[in-house]
Design a protein around this motif. Structure first.
Motif, PDB file in Angstrom:
ATOM      1  N   LYS A 199       0.817  -1.213   0.000  1.00  0.00           N
ATOM      2  CA  LYS A 199       0.000   0.000   0.000  1.00  0.00           C
ATOM      3  C   LYS A 199       0.851   1.263   0.000  1.00  0.00           C
ATOM      4  O   LYS A 199       0.483   2.261   0.583  1.00  0.00           O
ATOM      5  CB  LYS A 199      -0.922  -0.002   1.210  1.00  0.00           C
ATOM      6  CG  LYS A 199      -1.931  -1.129   1.176  1.00  0.00           C
ATOM      7  CD  LYS A 199      -2.858  -1.068   2.338  1.00  0.00           C
ATOM      8  CE  LYS A 199      -3.849  -2.213   2.269  1.00  0.00           C
ATOM      9  NZ  LYS A 199      -4.840  -2.147   3.316  1.00  0.00           N
ATOM     10  N   HIS A 200       1.997   1.219  -0.673  1.00  0.00           N
ATOM     11  CA  HIS A 200       2.856   2.393  -0.755  1.00  0.00           C
ATOM     12  C   HIS A 200       2.218   3.451  -1.633  1.00  0.00           C
ATOM     13  O   HIS A 200       1.548   3.134  -2.615  1.00  0.00           O
ATOM     14  CB  HIS A 200       4.226   2.015  -1.319  1.00  0.00           C
ATOM     15  CG  HIS A 200       5.001   1.125  -0.416  1.00  0.00           C
ATOM     16  ND1 HIS A 200       5.670   1.579   0.682  1.00  0.00           N
ATOM     17  CD2 HIS A 200       5.215  -0.208  -0.456  1.00  0.00           C
ATOM     18  CE1 HIS A 200       6.262   0.582   1.285  1.00  0.00           C
ATOM     19  NE2 HIS A 200       5.995  -0.525   0.620  1.00  0.00           N
ATOM     20  N   GLU A 201       2.429   4.696  -1.259  1.00  0.00           N
ATOM     21  CA  GLU A 201       1.944   5.815  -2.049  1.00  0.00           C
ATOM     22  C   GLU A 201       3.129   6.656  -2.483  1.00  0.00           C
ATOM     23  O   GLU A 201       4.123   6.750  -1.777  1.00  0.00           O
ATOM     24  CB  GLU A 201       0.994   6.687  -1.221  1.00  0.00           C
ATOM     25  CG  GLU A 201      -0.300   6.007  -0.858  1.00  0.00           C
ATOM     26  CD  GLU A 201      -1.220   6.929  -0.064  1.00  0.00           C
ATOM     27  OE1 GLU A 201      -1.050   8.159  -0.147  1.00  0.00           O
ATOM     28  OE2 GLU A 201      -2.084   6.412   0.634  1.00  0.00           O
ATOM     29  N   LEU A 202       3.026   7.283  -3.634  1.00  0.00           N
ATOM     30  CA  LEU A 202       4.049   8.185  -4.129  1.00  0.00           C
ATOM     31  C   LEU A 202       3.860   9.534  -3.452  1.00  0.00           C
ATOM     32  O   LEU A 202       2.830  10.184  -3.621  1.00  0.00           O
ATOM     33  CB  LEU A 202       3.942   8.313  -5.650  1.00  0.00           C
ATOM     34  CG  LEU A 202       4.955   9.220  -6.321  1.00  0.00           C
ATOM     35  CD1 LEU A 202       6.374   8.706  -6.081  1.00  0.00           C
ATOM     36  CD2 LEU A 202       4.658   9.309  -7.810  1.00  0.00           C
ATOM     37  N   VAL A 203       4.830   9.947  -2.684  1.00  0.00           N
ATOM     38  CA  VAL A 203       4.772  11.226  -1.971  1.00  0.00           C
ATOM     39  C   VAL A 203       5.458  12.281  -2.828  1.00  0.00           C
ATOM     40  O   VAL A 203       6.621  12.137  -3.189  1.00  0.00           O
ATOM     41  CB  VAL A 203       5.444  11.130  -0.588  1.00  0.00           C
ATOM     42  CG1 VAL A 203       5.432  12.481   0.110  1.00  0.00           C
ATOM     43  CG2 VAL A 203       4.765  10.072   0.253  1.00  0.00           C
ATOM     44  N   THR A 204       4.722  13.343  -3.138  1.00  0.00           N
ATOM     45  CA  THR A 204       5.270  14.410  -3.979  1.00  0.00           C
ATOM     46  C   THR A 204       5.071  15.784  -3.348  1.00  0.00           C
ATOM     47  O   THR A 204       5.146  16.792  -4.026  1.00  0.00           O
ATOM     48  CB  THR A 204       4.617  14.382  -5.374  1.00  0.00           C
ATOM     49  OG1 THR A 204       3.209  14.579  -5.230  1.00  0.00           O
ATOM     50  CG2 THR A 204       4.884  13.077  -6.093  1.00  0.00           C
ATOM     51  N   ARG A 245       7.084   0.541 -10.117  1.00  0.00           N
ATOM     52  CA  ARG A 245       5.977   0.533  -9.143  1.00  0.00           C
ATOM     53  C   ARG A 245       4.901   1.556  -9.496  1.00  0.00           C
ATOM     54  O   ARG A 245       3.720   1.280  -9.428  1.00  0.00           O
ATOM     55  CB  ARG A 245       6.530   0.806  -7.735  1.00  0.00           C
ATOM     56  CG  ARG A 245       5.490   0.980  -6.653  1.00  0.00           C
ATOM     57  CD  ARG A 245       4.834  -0.348  -6.306  1.00  0.00           C
ATOM     58  NE  ARG A 245       3.970  -0.224  -5.167  1.00  0.00           N
ATOM     59  CZ  ARG A 245       2.661  -0.040  -5.245  1.00  0.00           C
ATOM     60  NH1 ARG A 245       2.075   0.067  -6.409  1.00  0.00           N
ATOM     61  NH2 ARG A 245       1.934   0.052  -4.155  1.00  0.00           N
ATOM     62  N   PHE A 246       5.307   2.785  -9.870  1.00  0.00           N
ATOM     63  CA  PHE A 246       4.345   3.873 -10.040  1.00  0.00           C
ATOM     64  C   PHE A 246       4.143   4.310 -11.492  1.00  0.00           C
ATOM     65  O   PHE A 246       3.260   5.125 -11.766  1.00  0.00           O
ATOM     66  CB  PHE A 246       4.764   5.073  -9.190  1.00  0.00           C
ATOM     67  CG  PHE A 246       4.736   4.795  -7.717  1.00  0.00           C
ATOM     68  CD1 PHE A 246       3.532   4.665  -7.040  1.00  0.00           C
ATOM     69  CD2 PHE A 246       5.910   4.638  -7.008  1.00  0.00           C
ATOM     70  CE1 PHE A 246       3.502   4.397  -5.683  1.00  0.00           C
ATOM     71  CE2 PHE A 246       5.899   4.374  -5.644  1.00  0.00           C
ATOM     72  CZ  PHE A 246       4.691   4.247  -4.978  1.00  0.00           C
ATOM     73  N   ASP A 253       2.919   7.967 -13.238  1.00  0.00           N
ATOM     74  CA  ASP A 253       2.903   8.940 -12.150  1.00  0.00           C
ATOM     75  C   ASP A 253       4.324   9.324 -11.749  1.00  0.00           C
ATOM     76  O   ASP A 253       4.615  10.489 -11.484  1.00  0.00           O
ATOM     77  CB  ASP A 253       2.163   8.387 -10.925  1.00  0.00           C
ATOM     78  CG  ASP A 253       0.664   8.289 -11.147  1.00  0.00           C
ATOM     79  OD1 ASP A 253       0.145   8.982 -12.049  1.00  0.00           O
ATOM     80  OD2 ASP A 253       0.018   7.525 -10.418  1.00  0.00           O
ATOM     81  N   TYR A 254       5.224   8.345 -11.715  1.00  0.00           N
ATOM     82  CA  TYR A 254       6.604   8.642 -11.348  1.00  0.00           C
ATOM     83  C   TYR A 254       7.317   9.390 -12.474  1.00  0.00           C
ATOM     84  O   TYR A 254       8.120  10.285 -12.212  1.00  0.00           O
ATOM     85  CB  TYR A 254       7.375   7.370 -10.975  1.00  0.00           C
ATOM     86  CG  TYR A 254       8.653   7.685 -10.232  1.00  0.00           C
ATOM     87  CD1 TYR A 254       8.616   8.100  -8.910  1.00  0.00           C
ATOM     88  CD2 TYR A 254       9.884   7.593 -10.852  1.00  0.00           C
ATOM     89  CE1 TYR A 254       9.780   8.417  -8.229  1.00  0.00           C
ATOM     90  CE2 TYR A 254      11.055   7.901 -10.178  1.00  0.00           C
ATOM     91  CZ  TYR A 254      10.992   8.318  -8.861  1.00  0.00           C
ATOM     92  OH  TYR A 254      12.147   8.637  -8.188  1.00  0.00           O
TER      93      TYR A 254
END
Length: 89
Positions: free
Chosen positions: A2-7, A64-65, A68-69
């Motif tokens: 459940k990792h989220e990309l933090v920006t 993974r992302f 989005d990444y």
């Protein structure tokens, strides 16, 4: 899983703030330690570790992302933030 990309926060400017902090610590150690062998040796060894790891970490994040990444990479720098705002920010 459940990792989220933090920006947000510092991550809006740079993708690897921990590495930046370690480089700054190494520079400080180089400048303030009376031992002229340990400071440069630590900074050199950490620099090598950074060069070997950061590319793999970026690929892992892309896997993974995905898109989005990629979009995040387009708006942030890897290690050093931009010192001025561009017209699109």
């Amino acid at each position: 899983e459940k990792h989220e990309l933090v920006t947000t926060g510092i991550y809006s400017r740079i993708r690897h703030p921990m590495y930046l902090a370690m480089f700054l610590q190494g520079i400080g150690q180089l400048l303030f330690l009376p031992n002229w062998l340990i400071g440069p040796a630590w900074l050199l060894s950490f620099g090598l570790l950074y060069l070997l790891r950061v590319g793999r970490e970026e690929r892992m994040m892309l896997d993974r992302f995905g898109a989005d990444y990629e979009a995040y990479q387009a708006t942030s720098r890897r290690l050093l933030p931009r010192l001025h705002k561009t017209s699109d920010e």
